[in-house]
Enzyme design. Structure first.
Site, PDB file in Angstrom:
ATOM      1  CG  ASN A   7      -1.948   1.217   1.263  1.00 46.95           C
ATOM      2  OD1 ASN A   7      -1.870   2.045   0.201  1.00 46.95           O
ATOM      3  ND2 ASN A   7      -2.811   0.951   2.220  1.00 46.95           N
ATOM      4  NE  ARG A  88      -6.114   1.563  -0.489  1.00 49.39           N
ATOM      5  CZ  ARG A  88      -6.300   2.667   0.015  1.00 49.39           C
ATOM      6  NH1 ARG A  88      -5.408   3.222   0.573  1.00 49.39           N
ATOM      7  NH2 ARG A  88      -7.575   3.249   0.363  1.00 49.39           N
ATOM      8  CG  HIS A 177     -13.593   1.156   3.730  1.00 53.09           C
ATOM      9  ND1 HIS A 177     -14.530   2.008   4.273  1.00 53.09           N
ATOM     10  CD2 HIS A 177     -12.295   1.619   4.004  1.00 53.09           C
ATOM     11  CE1 HIS A 177     -13.653   2.757   5.081  1.00 53.09           C
ATOM     12  NE2 HIS A 177     -12.602   2.571   4.722  1.00 53.09           N
ATOM     13  CG  HIS A 203     -14.078  -1.015   7.050  1.00 54.43           C
ATOM     14  ND1 HIS A 203     -13.127  -1.715   6.828  1.00 54.43           N
ATOM     15  CD2 HIS A 203     -13.450   0.117   7.359  1.00 54.43           C
ATOM     16  CE1 HIS A 203     -11.959  -1.118   6.934  1.00 54.43           C
ATOM     17  NE2 HIS A 203     -12.249  -0.088   7.445  1.00 54.43           N
ATOM     18  N   GLY A 205     -13.728   2.065  11.408  1.00 56.06           N
ATOM     19  CA  GLY A 205     -12.247   2.360  11.940  1.00 56.06           C
ATOM     20  C   GLY A 205     -12.246   3.757  11.794  1.00 56.06           C
ATOM     21  NE  ARG A 236     -12.249  10.319   5.625  1.00 57.37           N
ATOM     22  CZ  ARG A 236     -12.018   9.022   5.095  1.00 57.37           C
ATOM     23  NH1 ARG A 236     -13.059   8.240   4.486  1.00 57.37           N
ATOM     24  NH2 ARG A 236     -10.819   8.719   5.324  1.00 57.37           N
ATOM     25  NE  ARG A 280      -7.167   3.554  20.632  1.00 54.92           N
ATOM     26  CZ  ARG A 280      -6.096   2.979  19.811  1.00 54.92           C
ATOM     27  NH1 ARG A 280      -5.508   1.884  20.149  1.00 54.92           N
ATOM     28  NH2 ARG A 280      -5.699   3.712  18.767  1.00 54.92           N
ATOM     29  N   GLY A 326     -11.019  -1.023  13.147  1.00 53.85           N
ATOM     30  CA  GLY A 326     -10.359  -0.624  14.664  1.00 53.85           C
ATOM     31  C   GLY A 326     -11.394  -0.705  15.517  1.00 53.85           C
ATOM     32  N   GLY A 328     -14.843  -1.772  15.303  1.00 56.86           N
ATOM     33  CA  GLY A 328     -15.646  -2.960  15.141  1.00 56.86           C
ATOM     34  C   GLY A 328     -14.990  -4.046  15.732  1.00 56.86           C
ATOM     35  CD  GLU A 329     -10.625  -6.089  13.086  1.00 55.09           C
ATOM     36  OE1 GLU A 329      -9.374  -6.060  13.452  1.00 55.09           O
ATOM     37  OE2 GLU A 329     -10.931  -5.819  11.802  1.00 55.09           O
ATOM     38  CG  ASN A 330      -9.472  -3.614  18.216  1.00 55.22           C
ATOM     39  OD1 ASN A 330      -9.124  -4.756  18.496  1.00 55.22           O
ATOM     40  ND2 ASN A 330      -9.083  -3.034  17.242  1.00 55.22           N
ATOM     41  CD  GLU A 379      -8.530  -3.028   3.920  1.00 54.91           C
ATOM     42  OE1 GLU A 379      -8.200  -2.574   5.050  1.00 54.91           O
ATOM     43  OE2 GLU A 379      -8.910  -1.959   3.121  1.00 54.91           O
TER      44      GLU A 379
HETATM   45  P1  AMP Z   1      -8.583   1.583  11.612  1.00 51.93           P
HETATM   46  O1  AMP Z   1      -8.710   2.686  10.963  1.00 51.93           O
HETATM   47  O2  AMP Z   1      -9.091   0.285  11.366  1.00 51.93           O
HETATM   48  O3  AMP Z   1      -7.101   1.526  11.975  1.00 51.93           O
HETATM   49  O4  AMP Z   1      -9.362   2.124  13.156  1.00 51.93           O
HETATM   50  C1  AMP Z   1      -8.770   3.085  14.010  1.00 51.93           C
HETATM   51  C2  AMP Z   1      -9.664   3.523  15.178  1.00 51.93           C
HETATM   52  O5  AMP Z   1      -9.955   2.044  15.738  1.00 51.93           O
HETATM   53  C3  AMP Z   1      -9.239   4.460  16.072  1.00 51.93           C
HETATM   54  O6  AMP Z   1     -10.426   5.503  16.431  1.00 51.93           O
HETATM   55  C4  AMP Z   1      -8.946   3.687  17.320  1.00 51.93           C
HETATM   56  O7  AMP Z   1      -9.151   4.416  18.604  1.00 51.93           O
HETATM   57  C5  AMP Z   1      -9.841   2.588  17.065  1.00 51.93           C
HETATM   58  N1  AMP Z   1      -9.479   1.484  18.261  1.00 51.93           N
HETATM   59  C6  AMP Z   1      -8.434   0.801  18.169  1.00 51.93           C
HETATM   60  N2  AMP Z   1      -8.247  -0.248  19.122  1.00 51.93           N
HETATM   61  C7  AMP Z   1      -9.350   0.329  19.983  1.00 51.93           C
HETATM   62  C8  AMP Z   1      -9.622  -0.270  21.161  1.00 51.93           C
HETATM   63  N3  AMP Z   1      -9.212  -1.090  22.011  1.00 51.93           N
HETATM   64  N4  AMP Z   1     -11.068   0.256  21.783  1.00 51.93           N
HETATM   65  C9  AMP Z   1     -11.530   1.345  21.141  1.00 51.93           C
HETATM   66  N5  AMP Z   1     -11.247   1.743  19.978  1.00 51.93           N
HETATM   67  C10 AMP Z   1     -10.023   1.326  19.263  1.00 51.93           C
END
Ligand code: AMP
Length: 393
Positions: A7, A88, A177, A203, A205, A236, A280, A326, A328-330, A379
């Protein structure tokens, strides 16, 4: 077979070297500040980490150094082990409906869409050219963010504006995405052993988009002509009334470009909370009772819930909802806030099952009308898989 998944940004180059078909990450890393005075790179492999400050005049120099490091550290014995490079590419317009083997002619065709993705496309192309120069015998494949969405019908991809804007200027919804949504769809359909699934893929993040998918075909997606549209994101705005733009221009004396920059970089979670675009930080502030952080989180969750309800309608009832990227997973907190806002669809979260991060899991209750899964996206792997397929033909 080893495939490099790349990328390239305007001053960066991110890579993952993947062994296929066993999907093992052999090495990964990032070249940063290419063309700038304080350039550096990081390479991780086999539990080791190389971090070096070194002049990186351009992308070709970065690629040459990467090749040197791969051989010198015995990550590959010879460069012949790298059988393909997958790139990418942000924008393929309406023309590219699948991933493509790249040559000079195809690159020229891709460059026609630079205007639609000015921050990414020229840089993506620069990355491909660097690999063509340094590894002239290795095949390159372009994997576009836009192709997966090319199955949308006119009813979804057209905007209700003068039709000539579409025919003369290509103004339509493209969606982004796509590689992530496609990976998530592939993963969940393989897991459930069904290729006729109706999926609402979220998605979420720093950037975020939702996608309604029926049997592997995109019905609709929330990003639009650019990645600014759709749900609220880290910085955004997502969808807003376009009349706001000339109104704020008059009030502030800013240009249209400056306002669009504010909508891209100073809005979303950051704009409402006034704290950060990083969820966070916003979550921590909300936990301490900061009212604007709480408001930002509520707005964020509600916009996503609203899109889920719309897509459930478009799909005539979804089989599965997936959450990735980010947040969705965390973020178990944001997952709960979203699912609690789609109770009208009979969707229920199981708080115990939801108490984790970063894994593939079912998080809904047994009696939830639509099951909800967290599906970590990948990805880089999707790009490598497409590359393997195209170079093996
Ligand atoms: P991405 O663009 O997919 O890398 O996602 C980034 C976003 O995911 C940021 O806003 C981070 O704060 C959020 N994120 C990553 N880890 C965590 C976590 N453990 N708890 C809450 N948000 C998280």
């Amino acid at each position: 077979m080893k495939i490099l998944s790349v990328n390239a940004g305007s001053s960066s180059l991110k890579f993952t070297l993947i062994e296929l078909p066993n999907r093992e990450v052999v090495a990964s890393g990032l070249f940063e500040k290419i063309g700038l005075p304080d350039s550096k790179y990081t390479i991780k492999y086999n539990g080791e980490k190389i971090v070096k400050d070194r002049a990186l005049e351009d992308h070709s120099v970065a690629v040459s150094i990467l090749m040197e490091e791969l051989v010198n550290n015995n990550i590959v014995k010879t460069l012949d082990e790298i059988e393909g490079v997958g790139h990418r590419i942000l924008h393929g317009g309406s023309e590219f409906t699948k991933s493509m083997l790249l040559d000079e002619d195809v690159l020229k065709r891709i460059a026609k869409y630079n205007e639609l993705g000015p921050l990414h496309n020229p840089a993506n192309i620069m990355g491909v050219e660097a690999f063509m120069k340094v590894l002239p015998n290795v095949k390159n494949v372009g994997v576009f963010d836009t192709t997966f969405h090319q199955t949308m019908k006119e009813t979804e991809y057209l905007y209700p504006v003068p039709y000539e804007w579409y025919t003369d200027y290509g103004i339509r919804k493209y969606g982004f995405h796509g590689t992530s949504h496609r990976y998530v769809y592939k993963t969940i359909s393989e897991y459930l052993k069904r290729d006729d699934l109706k999926v609402i893929s979220c998605h979420i993040g720093n950037g975020g988009s939702l996608c309604a998918i029926d049997s592997g075909k995109v019905i609709d997606t929330s990003m639009g002509f650019t990645p600014l549209a759709g749900i609220m994101m880290g910085s955004r705005s997502g969808d807003i009334d376009p009349s706001i733009i000339p109104f704020v221009m008059k009030k502030t004396g800013k240009t249209a470009e400056e306002i669009v920059n504010d909508l891209n970089k100073k809005s979303g979670l950051l704009g409402i909370s006034g704290i950060s675009s990083d969820s966070r930080d916003v979550e921590n502030a909300a936990n301490e009772g900061n009212e604007r952080a709480i408001l930002a989180q509520e707005m964020y969750a509600q916009k996503i819930a609203n899109y889920i309800a719309v897509y459930n309608n478009m799909l005539n009832g979804a089989d599965v909802i997936t959450l990735t990227a980010g947040l969705g997973e965390n973020s178990k907190n944001m997952r709960k806030m979203i699912i609690d806002r789609i109770k009208s669809l009979g969707v229920k979260i199981d708080d115990e099952k939801n108490d984790f991060r970063g894994e593939f899991r079912l998080i809904s209750t047994d009696d939830s009308k639509i099951p909800v899964y967290v599906v970590p996206t990948n990805e880089e792997l999707m790009i490598a898989l497409d590359t393997m397929e195209l170079i093996s033909k």
